[in-house]
Scaffold this motif. Structure first.
Motif, PDB file in Angstrom:
ATOM      1  N   ARG A   1     -10.476 -18.592   7.226  1.00 53.95           N
ATOM      2  CA  ARG A   1     -10.805 -17.784   8.157  1.00 53.95           C
ATOM      3  C   ARG A   1     -12.222 -18.956   8.612  1.00 53.95           C
ATOM      4  O   ARG A   1     -13.068 -18.540   7.389  1.00 53.95           O
ATOM      5  CB  ARG A   1     -10.822 -16.873   9.061  1.00 53.95           C
ATOM      6  CG  ARG A   1      -9.868 -15.990   8.508  1.00 53.95           C
ATOM      7  CD  ARG A   1      -9.336 -14.478   8.472  1.00 53.95           C
ATOM      8  NE  ARG A   1      -9.502 -14.143  10.086  1.00 53.95           N
ATOM      9  CZ  ARG A   1      -9.256 -12.909  11.091  1.00 53.95           C
ATOM     10  NH1 ARG A   1      -9.322 -11.896  10.333  1.00 53.95           N
ATOM     11  NH2 ARG A   1      -9.350 -12.795  11.911  1.00 53.95           N
TER      12      ARG A   1
ATOM     13  N   ARG B   1     -10.192 -13.718  20.484  1.00 52.56           N
ATOM     14  CA  ARG B   1      -9.105 -13.774  21.251  1.00 52.56           C
ATOM     15  C   ARG B   1      -8.811 -15.750  21.220  1.00 52.56           C
ATOM     16  O   ARG B   1     -10.350 -15.868  21.403  1.00 52.56           O
ATOM     17  CB  ARG B   1      -8.786 -13.353  22.450  1.00 52.56           C
ATOM     18  CG  ARG B   1      -7.681 -12.192  22.104  1.00 52.56           C
ATOM     19  CD  ARG B   1      -6.923 -12.088  22.807  1.00 52.56           C
ATOM     20  NE  ARG B   1      -7.971 -11.686  24.285  1.00 52.56           N
ATOM     21  CZ  ARG B   1      -8.962 -10.339  24.461  1.00 52.56           C
ATOM     22  NH1 ARG B   1      -8.622  -9.614  23.461  1.00 52.56           N
ATOM     23  NH2 ARG B   1     -10.155 -10.398  25.057  1.00 52.56           N
TER      24      ARG B   1
ATOM     25  N   HIS C   1      -7.594 -19.530  15.801  1.00 54.75           N
ATOM     26  CA  HIS C   1      -5.956 -19.327  15.667  1.00 54.75           C
ATOM     27  C   HIS C   1      -5.773 -20.159  14.177  1.00 54.75           C
ATOM     28  O   HIS C   1      -6.388 -21.390  13.775  1.00 54.75           O
ATOM     29  CB  HIS C   1      -4.686 -19.758  15.917  1.00 54.75           C
ATOM     30  CG  HIS C   1      -4.459 -19.521  17.673  1.00 54.75           C
ATOM     31  ND1 HIS C   1      -3.778 -18.176  17.563  1.00 54.75           N
ATOM     32  CD2 HIS C   1      -4.987 -19.520  18.863  1.00 54.75           C
ATOM     33  CE1 HIS C   1      -3.576 -17.912  19.309  1.00 54.75           C
ATOM     34  NE2 HIS C   1      -4.477 -18.699  20.238  1.00 54.75           N
TER      35      HIS C   1
ATOM     36  N   ILE D   1      -3.079 -21.450  11.475  1.00 53.89           N
ATOM     37  CA  ILE D   1      -1.823 -22.090  11.670  1.00 53.89           C
ATOM     38  C   ILE D   1      -1.260 -22.245  10.068  1.00 53.89           C
ATOM     39  O   ILE D   1      -0.453 -23.033   8.911  1.00 53.89           O
ATOM     40  CB  ILE D   1      -1.203 -23.561  11.913  1.00 53.89           C
ATOM     41  CG1 ILE D   1      -2.214 -23.923  13.541  1.00 53.89           C
ATOM     42  CG2 ILE D   1      -0.154 -24.085  11.937  1.00 53.89           C
ATOM     43  CD1 ILE D   1      -2.117 -25.102  14.263  1.00 53.89           C
TER      44      ILE D   1
ATOM     45  N   ASP E   1       1.648 -16.795  13.628  1.00 59.51           N
ATOM     46  CA  ASP E   1      -0.299 -17.194  14.366  1.00 59.51           C
ATOM     47  C   ASP E   1       0.496 -18.876  15.631  1.00 59.51           C
ATOM     48  O   ASP E   1       0.113 -18.627  16.301  1.00 59.51           O
ATOM     49  CB  ASP E   1      -0.305 -18.387  13.138  1.00 59.51           C
ATOM     50  CG  ASP E   1      -0.835 -17.450  11.618  1.00 59.51           C
ATOM     51  OD1 ASP E   1      -1.421 -16.527  11.674  1.00 59.51           O
ATOM     52  OD2 ASP E   1      -0.955 -18.596  10.320  1.00 59.51           O
TER      53      ASP E   1
ATOM     54  N   ARG F   1       1.588 -17.106  18.807  1.00 55.18           N
ATOM     55  CA  ARG F   1       0.940 -16.435  19.053  1.00 55.18           C
ATOM     56  C   ARG F   1      -0.676 -17.220  20.707  1.00 55.18           C
ATOM     57  O   ARG F   1      -0.145 -17.437  21.291  1.00 55.18           O
ATOM     58  CB  ARG F   1      -0.600 -15.713  18.187  1.00 55.18           C
ATOM     59  CG  ARG F   1      -0.175 -14.501  18.261  1.00 55.18           C
ATOM     60  CD  ARG F   1      -1.294 -13.517  17.511  1.00 55.18           C
ATOM     61  NE  ARG F   1      -1.804 -14.436  16.093  1.00 55.18           N
ATOM     62  CZ  ARG F   1      -0.916 -13.903  14.869  1.00 55.18           C
ATOM     63  NH1 ARG F   1      -0.261 -13.008  15.280  1.00 55.18           N
ATOM     64  NH2 ARG F   1      -1.320 -14.608  14.094  1.00 55.18           N
ATOM     65  N   LEU F   2      -0.157 -18.629  19.177  1.00 51.55           N
ATOM     66  CA  LEU F   2      -0.528 -20.366  19.455  1.00 51.55           C
ATOM     67  C   LEU F   2       0.131 -20.997  21.068  1.00 51.55           C
ATOM     68  O   LEU F   2      -0.398 -20.903  22.151  1.00 51.55           O
ATOM     69  CB  LEU F   2      -1.143 -20.882  19.099  1.00 51.55           C
ATOM     70  CG  LEU F   2      -1.393 -22.414  18.874  1.00 51.55           C
ATOM     71  CD1 LEU F   2      -2.517 -22.062  20.077  1.00 51.55           C
ATOM     72  CD2 LEU F   2      -1.201 -23.252  17.882  1.00 51.55           C
TER      73      LEU F   2
ATOM     74  N   ILE G   1      -9.137 -22.584  23.682  1.00 57.18           N
ATOM     75  CA  ILE G   1      -8.514 -22.371  22.680  1.00 57.18           C
ATOM     76  C   ILE G   1      -8.798 -22.811  21.236  1.00 57.18           C
ATOM     77  O   ILE G   1      -9.367 -24.043  21.158  1.00 57.18           O
ATOM     78  CB  ILE G   1      -6.804 -22.911  22.606  1.00 57.18           C
ATOM     79  CG1 ILE G   1      -6.322 -22.220  23.198  1.00 57.18           C
ATOM     80  CG2 ILE G   1      -6.035 -23.249  20.805  1.00 57.18           C
ATOM     81  CD1 ILE G   1      -4.744 -22.634  23.776  1.00 57.18           C
TER      82      ILE G   1
ATOM     83  N   ILE H   1      -8.639 -23.782  17.038  1.00 53.35           N
ATOM     84  CA  ILE H   1      -7.703 -23.765  15.383  1.00 53.35           C
ATOM     85  C   ILE H   1      -8.297 -24.490  14.133  1.00 53.35           C
ATOM     86  O   ILE H   1      -9.186 -25.648  14.620  1.00 53.35           O
ATOM     87  CB  ILE H   1      -7.028 -24.910  15.625  1.00 53.35           C
ATOM     88  CG1 ILE H   1      -5.772 -24.686  17.190  1.00 53.35           C
ATOM     89  CG2 ILE H   1      -6.078 -25.182  14.051  1.00 53.35           C
ATOM     90  CD1 ILE H   1      -4.422 -25.894  17.576  1.00 53.35           C
TER      91      ILE H   1
END
Ligand SMILES: Cc1cc2nc3c(=O)[nH]c(=O)nc-3n(C[C@H](O)[C@H](O)[C@H](O)COP(=O)(O)OP(=O)(O)OC[C@H]3O[C@@H](n4cnc5c(N)ncnc54)[C@H](O)[C@@H]3O)c2cc1C
Length: 417
Positions: free
Chosen positions: A116, A125, A128, A130, A135, A138-139, A236, A238
């Motif tokens: 992370r 929130r 993400h 992967i 994972d 959720r994405l 989002i 990633i």
């Protein structure tokens, strides 16, 4: 009462599943338990950033084997059990709920967890990794409401995710802290090629881009703040910045290792009756001048699983396989053989503009690796050059009108003279 199995495998991913398969293939008749923290039966991880994320393959098509396969082979599945401790003397492992499982031999195939970000906003929130089916589920659930995507990390997983989401019609920006994409795993020519491809597909590639923190509102990510102070909006994010090997219980039990668990060529750790394989296993690799490394690939997990199973049944088959890997982005199929770490020369074979070409990597005049883009014939034929550490002339290797097979044949004839 503590249930005991002849072989307990921790981690029901590629390596764990293959260990159980290989044990049965070798006639092992004892009891086998496959313990994993995920709820699912073993599945393939590579499609998570490719076809599964793109929505092109349902989960059933990425399962390593159907449920019946495991039942037929009497492999006991123990899902949703995270192992937190190993008692070497008692030959038991303990899960997070305090349940113990006894083992005759233990195979640690726990891979790793997605690393992370360490900056503020890492847990908002919309942020993400992967690494697991959960994972990606959720994405994917967030995609319909998303307006823009930021990918932190320009390695294979980040780039595959960028391609899959661009294909889904989302604007994507990739942030890479280094001066080029794929810097850890490939040479400059391949980096330049993939940067151009992504840009041609509308993905913004930003190198030398150090993420300072993630911005958020009401607990949800809203953007990426760079070291320069610039804020790039994203709903989002990633994060594809590698893994943290899942080895703490083994190290706490006294196994040698640090960023992984050290194993010998038969995948034995320094603890009695305990083996380790796959992404979490530190080993001396002959294709990296015996440097002690971890490899993160299906090939490595499967071949190590075969070696561990062979050692357990008493017919050792030391791990010495040539590393190989692949990556799919857009309509580009990259196949890699060998390890380009520490290469001092790149030989481009064919024209990258044709979108079908190869790159040979040499170290001290020997071929150590090959990257093939939409060039499966080079991949298949060039393997022998990597295995042999070919010293063929650069001009011969670069000549794409000459099949690599003929280079290998000519060379072995010269050796035989
Ligand atoms: C998105 C993505 C794309 C990839 N693409 C490619 C590719 O194109 N080509 C390629 O060769 N490789 C690819 N890889 C790498 C490849 O999937 C891994 O190298 C391979 O899965 C490693 O197998 P493993 O058994 O070591 O670990 P894993 O498959 O990660 O399995 C480990 C399992 O152990 C579980 N676990 C961890 N800790 C514990 C614990 N304490 N207790 C119980 N269970 C635990 C984990 O949850 C996991 O289920 C990709 C990986 C990812 C994530």
């Amino acid at each position: 009462m503590t249930q005991t199995y002849d072989v307990v495998i921790v981690g029901s991913g590629h390596g764990g599943a293959q260990t159980a398969i290989a044990l049965r293939q070798r006639g092992f008749a004892g009891s086998i338990a496959l313990v994993g923290e995920e709820p699912d039966l073993p599945y393939e991880r590579p499609p998570l950033s490719k076809e599964y994320l793109a929505g092109d393959k349902p989960f059933e098509r990425i399962m390593i084997r159907p449920a019946q396969f495991w039942a037929d082979r009497a492999v006991t599945m123990l899902p949703e059990r995270r192992i937190i401790a190993v008692d070497v003397a008692a030959h038991t492992i303990v899960d997070a709920d305090g349940r113990a499982i006894g083992y005759g031999a233990l195979v640690w195939a726990a891979g790793g967890h997605a690393r992370r970000l360490s900056c503020t906003g890492f847990d908002l929130r919309g942020v993400h990794g992967i690494r697991t089916r959960a994972d990606v589920d959720r994405l994917v659930a967030e995609i319909p409401a998303a307006r823009s995507v930021a990918v932190v990390g320009g390695g294979y997983i980040g780039l595959e995710a960028a391609a899959a989401l661009a294909k889904r019609g989302l604007p994507v920006v990739v942030f890479e802290a280094q001066s080029r994409l794929l810097a850890r795993v490939a040479g400059v020519a391949l980096s330049a090629f993939y940067a151009a491809e992504h840009r041609a597909h509308g993905v913004e590639i930003r190198t030398d881009a150090v993420v300072d923190c993630l911005e958020g509102a009401n607990g949800t990510v809203t953007g990426v703040r760079l070291g320069s102070g610039e804020i790039v909006p994203a709903d989002i994010v990633i994060v594809g910045i590698g893994i943290v090997p899942s080895v703490a219980p083994l190290l706490a039990a006294g196994a040698d290792g640090s960023n992984g668990v050290l194993v010998d060529p038969n995948c034995r750790t320094t603890l009695p009756d305990i083996y380790a394989i796959g992404d979490c296993a530190l080993h001396a690799n002959g294709f990296a001048d015996d440097a002690v490394i971890r490899l993160e690939s299906v090939q490595n997990a499967v071949d190590m699983a075969n070696s561990a199973a062979a050692a357990i049944v008493g017919t050792p088959q030391p791990y010495a396989a040539v590393p190989w890997f692949w990556s799919n982005q857009y309509d580009l199929k990259l196949q890699t053989v060998g390890l380009s770490i520490g290469h001092d020369e790149e030989i481009v074979r064919g024209d990258p503009a044709s979108r079908s070409f190869s790159i040979l990597y040499r170290r001290d005049g020997r071929v150590v690796a090959l990257d093939c883009v939409n060039a499966t014939r080079d991949y298949v034929q060039g393997r022998a050059l990597v295995v042999a550490g070919s010293t063929a002339a650069a001009a011969m290797l670069a000549d794409s009108s000459r099949p690599l097979k003929s280079v290998a044949t000519e060379e072995s004839a010269m050796v035989g003279e």
